[in-house]
Design an enzyme around this catalytic site. Structure first.
Site, PDB file in Angstrom:
ATOM      1  CG  ASN A  18     -73.869-102.490  -3.243  1.00  8.77           C
ATOM      2  OD1 ASN A  18     -75.129-101.843  -2.945  1.00  8.77           O
ATOM      3  ND2 ASN A  18     -73.282-103.182  -4.127  1.00  8.77           N
ATOM      4  CD  GLU A 116     -79.509-100.082  -9.485  1.00  6.69           C
ATOM      5  OE1 GLU A 116     -79.273-101.210  -9.609  1.00  6.69           O
ATOM      6  OE2 GLU A 116     -79.780 -98.419  -9.201  1.00  6.69           O
ATOM      7  CB  CYS A 150     -76.771-104.531  -8.339  1.00  2.70           C
ATOM      8  SG  CYS A 150     -76.685-102.302  -9.374  1.00  2.70           S
TER       9      CYS A 150
END
Length: 160
Positions: A18, A116, A150
């Protein structure tokens, strides 16, 4: 306080499916500017945009070897990249479970790691907020890309 800008050497960047181009830019822009020779492993199902960027970089005159794209499955290409003793730093964006695997593998050859991992982005609404506008923005943010981002707001804190 002192900041010294030094290249890591050869960082490996594992980019998720993504927003591959956005995360590529955020992850590699500074690394390339600092003089690192980067190895990028995009998601196997979202690698075409990054392969094109590498072509454009070569056409623009990037030095040979400055930007390297390695395609393949995470459990093969990604694993080999993270475990390679010539990789000095690993940047990984993805799940907490795989982040643990990446950190453990990189530690075996003392590579530094930036992770992350599945953000839980809070949204804070203070007393001055336009509640209708805030609600619309939160809904849009949560369901953009089917919630597969996220930065999707998972928690909303409203001043009461």
């Amino acid at each position: 306080m002192l900041t010294i800008h030094e290249p890591h050497g050869v960082p490996g960047h594992i980019i998720p499916w993504n927003y591959p181009l956005q995360i590529f830019g955020r992850s590699l822009g500074a690394a390339l500017a600092a003089g690192n020779a980067c190895v990028v492993k995009p998601a196997e199902d979202a690698c075409l945009s990054l392969l094109r960027v590498a072509e454009l970089a070569a056409q623009a005159g990037f030095p040979e070897g400055a930007l390297n794209i390695v395609t393949g499955y995470g459990h093969e290409a990604g694993d080999a990249l993270v475990r390679h003793p010539g990789i000095d730093h690993v940047s990984f964006t993805g799940s907490p479970a795989i982040g643990k695997v990446v950190m453990t593998a990189a530690a075996k050859h003392l590579a530094s790691v930036t992770l992350e991992l599945g953000g839980k982005s809070p949204t804070i609404i203070d007393e001055t907020a336009d509640l209708d506008a805030a609600a619309g923005t939160i809904i849009w943010g949560k369901y953009t890309n089917n919630g597969q981002t996220c930065i999707a707001p998972d928690y909303v804190l409203v001043h009461g």
